[in-house]
Design a protein around this motif. Sequence first.
Motif, short mmCIF file in Angstrom:
data_model
loop_
_atom_site.label_atom_id
_atom_site.label_comp_id
_atom_site.label_asym_id
_atom_site.label_seq_id
_atom_site.Cartn_x
_atom_site.Cartn_y
_atom_site.Cartn_z
N PHE A 182 5.80 -6.73 -3.22
CA PHE A 182 4.78 -6.88 -2.17
C PHE A 182 3.53 -6.08 -2.51
CE2 PHE A 182 8.94 -7.53 -0.23
CZ PHE A 182 8.76 -8.83 0.24
N ILE A 183 3.72 -4.90 -3.10
CA ILE A 183 2.59 -4.07 -3.51
C ILE A 183 1.83 -4.75 -4.65
CG2 ILE A 183 1.99 -1.88 -4.63
CD1 ILE A 183 4.30 -0.65 -2.98
N LEU A 184 2.57 -5.31 -5.61
CA LEU A 184 1.93 -6.02 -6.71
C LEU A 184 1.19 -7.26 -6.22
CD1 LEU A 184 4.67 -5.73 -9.49
CD2 LEU A 184 2.49 -4.50 -9.34
N LEU A 185 1.77 -7.95 -5.27
CA LEU A 185 1.10 -9.13 -4.69
C LEU A 185 -0.21 -8.72 -4.01
CD1 LEU A 185 1.11 -12.16 -3.92
CD2 LEU A 185 2.35 -11.50 -1.85
N ALA A 186 -0.17 -7.70 -3.18
CA ALA A 186 -1.38 -7.25 -2.48
C ALA A 186 -2.42 -6.72 -3.47
CB ALA A 186 -1.04 -6.19 -1.45
N GLY A 187 -1.98 -5.86 -4.39
CA GLY A 187 -2.91 -5.29 -5.36
C GLY A 187 -3.48 -6.34 -6.30
N GLY A 188 -2.64 -7.24 -6.75
CA GLY A 188 -3.11 -8.31 -7.64
C GLY A 188 -4.07 -9.26 -6.95
N MET A 189 -3.74 -9.62 -5.72
CA MET A 189 -4.61 -10.50 -4.95
C MET A 189 -5.97 -9.82 -4.70
SD MET A 189 -4.08 -12.02 -1.16
CE MET A 189 -4.38 -10.41 -0.52
N TYR A 190 -5.91 -8.54 -4.35
CA TYR A 190 -7.14 -7.78 -4.13
C TYR A 190 -8.00 -7.77 -5.39
CZ TYR A 190 -10.14 -3.69 -3.50
OH TYR A 190 -11.21 -2.84 -3.45
N ARG B 47 -16.07 -8.90 -3.21
CA ARG B 47 -16.67 -8.73 -1.89
C ARG B 47 -16.14 -7.50 -1.15
NH1 ARG B 47 -13.85 -11.27 2.54
NH2 ARG B 47 -11.95 -12.27 1.82
N ALA B 48 -15.48 -6.61 -1.87
CA ALA B 48 -14.89 -5.42 -1.27
C ALA B 48 -15.95 -4.38 -0.93
CB ALA B 48 -13.87 -4.81 -2.22
N VAL B 49 -15.71 -3.66 0.16
CA VAL B 49 -16.55 -2.54 0.58
C VAL B 49 -15.87 -1.28 0.08
CG1 VAL B 49 -17.52 -1.29 2.54
CG2 VAL B 49 -17.31 -3.78 2.63
N LEU B 50 -16.45 -0.72 -0.98
CA LEU B 50 -15.83 0.45 -1.62
C LEU B 50 -16.46 1.73 -1.09
CD1 LEU B 50 -15.67 -0.97 -5.25
CD2 LEU B 50 -13.90 -0.98 -3.50
N CYS C 53 -10.99 -8.19 5.37
CA CYS C 53 -11.91 -7.06 5.20
C CYS C 53 -11.56 -6.27 3.94
CB CYS C 53 -11.84 -6.14 6.41
SG CYS C 53 -12.21 -6.91 7.97
N PRO C 54 -11.73 -6.87 2.77
CA PRO C 54 -11.32 -6.16 1.55
C PRO C 54 -12.18 -4.92 1.31
CG PRO C 54 -12.50 -8.17 0.99
CD PRO C 54 -12.31 -8.17 2.48
#
Length: 185
Positions: free
Chosen positions: A34-42, A49-52, A134-135
């Motif tokens: 699940f972490i790899l899915l979220a991190g990879g998708m991000y 379009r992420a707000v860093l 909201c990435p």
Amino acid sequence: MSLEFLTAQGWQAKRHTLTTFQTYLWGTLFALPFILLAGGMYRMFLFDRAVLLDHTGLILLAVIIVSVPLHEALHGFGWKLAGRLQKGDVTFFVHNGIPMCACRTVLPTKAYLTGTLLPFFILGGGSFIFLLFCPGTISVLTALVNLMLPGADLAISWFVLRSEAELIADNPDGAGFIGLVKNQE
């Protein structure tokens, strides 16, 4: 119903506990996809379009401070609701500076699993959705924390399903459970 009462009535109790090392190992292994899915998708689809933000360490600390008590409260809420429990059947306490929740009564397997998995579905799923819409630094850290925290819960749930127990008692001594199966006579 207490564990002692049920064993006296012919139920066989089997303890399924994890050591601290096993808890971290199994928790990490179950959370990793699940972490790899979220991190990879991000990284692949949302990073552009992420707000860093700066101060990643402070943001991570804030996410942990908010997520851990919420995680434990969701366990308690799930057990209380699914098991139709009375006041005092679910307890909240602090152990070694970490908020904890324990179910003090025996539950049907489905009710136990509901309380055990509720933080994964609510916080993990909610954080994943937050990341999609909201990435950024806050959402990715929130998703990673809230997908990692229930890793041991996922492992315990898997062990519950494999145990074929009809009733479950939360293990009072650490990570795990006591499965109860009716003796075949």
